[in-house]
Scaffold this motif. Sequence first.
Motif, PDB file in Angstrom:
ATOM      1  N   SER A  25       0.888  -1.143   0.009  1.00  0.00           N
ATOM      2  CA  SER A  25       0.043   0.052   0.090  1.00  0.00           C
ATOM      3  C   SER A  25       0.941   1.110   0.017  1.00  0.00           C
ATOM      4  O   SER A  25       0.527   2.347  -0.381  1.00  0.00           O
ATOM      5  CB  SER A  25      -0.915  -0.048   1.162  1.00  0.00           C
ATOM      6  N   ILE A  26       2.012   1.130   0.656  1.00  0.00           N
ATOM      7  CA  ILE A  26       2.907   2.228   0.645  1.00  0.00           C
ATOM      8  C   ILE A  26       3.638   2.421  -0.709  1.00  0.00           C
ATOM      9  O   ILE A  26       3.788   3.530  -1.124  1.00  0.00           O
ATOM     10  CB  ILE A  26       3.891   2.202   1.722  1.00  0.00           C
ATOM     11  N   ALA A  27       4.014   1.417  -1.145  1.00  0.00           N
ATOM     12  CA  ALA A  27       4.874   1.392  -2.521  1.00  0.00           C
ATOM     13  C   ALA A  27       3.946   1.646  -3.712  1.00  0.00           C
ATOM     14  O   ALA A  27       4.387   2.261  -4.712  1.00  0.00           O
ATOM     15  CB  ALA A  27       5.542   0.038  -2.850  1.00  0.00           C
ATOM     16  N   SER A  28       2.615   1.711  -3.760  1.00  0.00           N
ATOM     17  CA  SER A  28       1.806   1.774  -4.719  1.00  0.00           C
ATOM     18  C   SER A  28       1.113   3.418  -4.575  1.00  0.00           C
ATOM     19  O   SER A  28       0.490   3.546  -5.636  1.00  0.00           O
ATOM     20  CB  SER A  28       0.533   0.914  -4.602  1.00  0.00           C
ATOM     21  N   ALA A  29       1.663   4.068  -3.993  1.00  0.00           N
ATOM     22  CA  ALA A  29       0.969   5.504  -3.934  1.00  0.00           C
ATOM     23  C   ALA A  29       1.912   6.445  -4.776  1.00  0.00           C
ATOM     24  O   ALA A  29       2.897   6.706  -4.590  1.00  0.00           O
ATOM     25  CB  ALA A  29       1.297   6.278  -2.366  1.00  0.00           C
ATOM     26  N   VAL A  30       1.021   6.656  -5.768  1.00  0.00           N
ATOM     27  CA  VAL A  30       1.812   7.576  -6.795  1.00  0.00           C
ATOM     28  C   VAL A  30       1.491   9.159  -6.127  1.00  0.00           C
ATOM     29  O   VAL A  30       0.645   9.582  -5.646  1.00  0.00           O
ATOM     30  CB  VAL A  30       0.899   7.940  -8.038  1.00  0.00           C
ATOM     31  N   ASP A  31       2.824   9.711  -6.136  1.00  0.00           N
ATOM     32  CA  ASP A  31       3.034  10.929  -5.244  1.00  0.00           C
ATOM     33  C   ASP A  31       2.799  12.400  -6.093  1.00  0.00           C
ATOM     34  O   ASP A  31       3.366  12.345  -7.279  1.00  0.00           O
ATOM     35  CB  ASP A  31       4.535  10.956  -4.765  1.00  0.00           C
ATOM     36  N   PRO A  32       1.799  13.170  -5.756  1.00  0.00           N
ATOM     37  CA  PRO A  32       1.515  14.200  -6.198  1.00  0.00           C
ATOM     38  C   PRO A  32       2.606  15.316  -6.496  1.00  0.00           C
ATOM     39  O   PRO A  32       2.851  16.136  -7.484  1.00  0.00           O
ATOM     40  CB  PRO A  32       0.346  14.922  -5.532  1.00  0.00           C
ATOM     41  N   VAL A  33       3.452  15.388  -5.579  1.00  0.00           N
ATOM     42  CA  VAL A  33       4.574  16.160  -5.504  1.00  0.00           C
ATOM     43  C   VAL A  33       5.579  15.983  -6.766  1.00  0.00           C
ATOM     44  O   VAL A  33       5.988  16.621  -7.521  1.00  0.00           O
ATOM     45  CB  VAL A  33       5.297  16.398  -4.188  1.00  0.00           C
ATOM     46  N   ALA A  34       5.934  14.667  -6.674  1.00  0.00           N
ATOM     47  CA  ALA A  34       7.089  14.290  -7.676  1.00  0.00           C
ATOM     48  C   ALA A  34       6.136  14.330  -9.051  1.00  0.00           C
ATOM     49  O   ALA A  34       6.955  14.718 -10.282  1.00  0.00           O
ATOM     50  CB  ALA A  34       7.269  12.707  -7.614  1.00  0.00           C
ATOM     51  N   VAL A  35       5.021  14.076  -9.104  1.00  0.00           N
ATOM     52  CA  VAL A  35       4.118  13.940 -10.769  1.00  0.00           C
ATOM     53  C   VAL A  35       4.364  15.721 -11.093  1.00  0.00           C
ATOM     54  O   VAL A  35       4.433  15.970 -12.372  1.00  0.00           O
ATOM     55  CB  VAL A  35       3.001  13.398 -10.589  1.00  0.00           C
ATOM     56  N   ALA A  91       1.359   4.981 -17.463  1.00  0.00           N
ATOM     57  CA  ALA A  91       1.927   4.031 -16.653  1.00  0.00           C
ATOM     58  C   ALA A  91       3.324   4.628 -16.167  1.00  0.00           C
ATOM     59  O   ALA A  91       3.767   4.292 -15.057  1.00  0.00           O
ATOM     60  CB  ALA A  91       1.854   2.593 -17.358  1.00  0.00           C
ATOM     61  N   TYR A  92       3.968   4.934 -17.176  1.00  0.00           N
ATOM     62  CA  TYR A  92       5.469   5.460 -16.935  1.00  0.00           C
ATOM     63  C   TYR A  92       5.449   6.693 -15.837  1.00  0.00           C
ATOM     64  O   TYR A  92       6.525   6.709 -15.428  1.00  0.00           O
ATOM     65  CB  TYR A  92       6.212   5.760 -18.089  1.00  0.00           C
ATOM     66  N   GLY A  93       4.000   7.376 -15.748  1.00  0.00           N
ATOM     67  CA  GLY A  93       4.485   8.539 -15.155  1.00  0.00           C
ATOM     68  C   GLY A  93       4.049   8.460 -13.692  1.00  0.00           C
ATOM     69  O   GLY A  93       3.701   9.267 -12.917  1.00  0.00           O
ATOM     70  N   GLY A  94       3.748   7.199 -13.241  1.00  0.00           N
ATOM     71  CA  GLY A  94       3.512   6.843 -11.977  1.00  0.00           C
ATOM     72  C   GLY A  94       4.600   6.887 -10.905  1.00  0.00           C
ATOM     73  O   GLY A  94       5.175   5.860 -10.359  1.00  0.00           O
ATOM     74  N   LEU A  95       4.869   8.212 -10.402  1.00  0.00           N
ATOM     75  CA  LEU A  95       6.141   8.376  -9.510  1.00  0.00           C
ATOM     76  C   LEU A  95       5.877   8.327  -8.352  1.00  0.00           C
ATOM     77  O   LEU A  95       4.938   8.832  -7.927  1.00  0.00           O
ATOM     78  CB  LEU A  95       6.614  10.011 -10.009  1.00  0.00           C
ATOM     79  N   ARG A  96       6.819   7.897  -7.569  1.00  0.00           N
ATOM     80  CA  ARG A  96       6.654   7.792  -5.870  1.00  0.00           C
ATOM     81  C   ARG A  96       7.469   8.869  -5.474  1.00  0.00           C
ATOM     82  O   ARG A  96       8.623   9.350  -5.909  1.00  0.00           O
ATOM     83  CB  ARG A  96       7.263   6.367  -5.395  1.00  0.00           C
ATOM     84  N   GLY A  97       7.164   9.343  -4.389  1.00  0.00           N
ATOM     85  CA  GLY A  97       7.722  10.551  -3.307  1.00  0.00           C
ATOM     86  C   GLY A  97       7.690  10.461  -2.024  1.00  0.00           C
ATOM     87  O   GLY A  97       7.771   9.493  -1.324  1.00  0.00           O
TER      88      GLY A  97
END
Length: 566
Positions: A191-201, A412-418
Amino acid sequence: HFLQDCATPGHERALLRAIGSPRARGGHSGHGTHTKTHNTTYPATRAFPVLTVNYDHVRKPFEISLWILLASLMKLGFHYIPRVSSVVPESCVLIVVGLLVGGLIRLLGETLPVLDTQLFFLCLLPPIILDAGYFLPTRPFTENLGTILVFAVVGTVWNSFFIGVVLYGVCQIEGEQLAAVDLLACLLFGSIASAVDPVAVLAVFEEIHINELLHILVFGESLLNDAVTVVLYHLFEEFASEGQVTVVDACLGMVCFFVVAFGGILVGTVFGLVAAVTSRFTAHSRVIEPLFVFLYSYMAYLSAEVFHLSGIMALIACGVVMRPYVEANISHKSYTTVKNVLKMWSSVSETLIFIFLGVSTVAGPHSWNWAFVIITIFLCLISRVMGVVGLTFIINKFRMVKLTGKDQFIVAYGGLRGAIAFSLAFLLPSDHFPMKNMFLTAIITLIFFTVFVQGMTIRPLVDLLAVKKKKQTKFTINEEIHSQFINHMLSGIENVCGHYGHHHWRDKLSRFNKYYVKKWLIAGERSQEPQLISFYNKLELKQALLVAESGSAANIGPGLSSAALL
């Protein structure tokens, strides 16, 4: 007895000064000398301090100000090096700076500052989300809301369970050190690793100028998946502490998701309406108008966090609800202040977050496991691709504008984590999760991989695939007239066909807003203003701001001249 205790020379001098002896005053100690101690002027024990140093008194605010100043200077200097800024995203440079600063602090033997979770969630994250929510393009967001919700809710749940279950199986096969990781811990980590980060995006997508559809899909997903991530995180954390899971607990967890998401939206909507009502009465106090915008938004975020609701959803709802009414009530100067302060505040917060990520990486503690880290990165990539492709196959059956293969690849490629993933991993209690350091190291590595590898290669991939980019166009009254005409026509067609789509409901909402809401939330004649006149006033305001910023009227384009507008 007191004289005996003061037998040392230092104490003797202090005693002589206290009793006013002739020797202390520079006189003689003869037998015939008589002195009046009550009229004696004693010399000062030390000179008057002309210049003193007391760094501890101002240490904390001084270091915070210094951090912000250095971060802003680095952000400013980055754009003066075109060779670097055209290849490397700004977020990557800031993380490298944080690594260098952290290494320097460690060499000096000082204590390394860590990205504290309270500092992140209560101070650094809110301005970024408020800036995104307040200036959110509502029309493309609402038109693609169904697709965004599918990616944010179903996609996040899929990624969490896929990563967690497969990772648990790999840990059981690997054995030895990883055998101690149970299923609930793996699901929590997923659940932590799947969170796409709005700041990084935001940091990456704003630099590549991707088209509006892809930008709103990825960024909207990163905003809305907060509710899913928070619910899954607290759910698995609670299950891990209890040690058992029942069917009732699972059902309550599903209910908790709706409470967290819709509760945050409700809190943000209430504060947004209150802010709009307050702005009606600020005509005689224009100076404090921006303050109300910031305070009501921040209170919405804090109020949602008090009840463990989604603060991000509250901020977005508050910004979207109050913006049209507040902008109609406040002055042009206040509007400019709100815009500039929000942009500045969010930029500084974003810069500090990435620098703190680099420093926190140096600070540790780390527990490196090659197998766990590599499998985590691989599973995140595979689950993201499978989720986007599978969900898009279903979504395209209901969309008029289909998502192409290129669009799916960018999503898919834009799912960045932060930093959100880092903070959630940092919050894990060590007593229930003895492998916390290994989880934290894997999350940091995942963040670095997505930000550096995916963030640096997405720009050339967009150019290579010839993905449509954002066009900077200026709307005119003529375009607005045709746009409204098409909207009314489509709404009428839906009514005739008996199919009530989003055009029908948008028309109903617009009419309700016009006849019932505006007159209560907008002061004066602006509440009865036609939509075209309101749009013209917005164009006029933008043009006035453009002239004010440029310092001359030379930049007034023909598209905004009176002839073009009419």
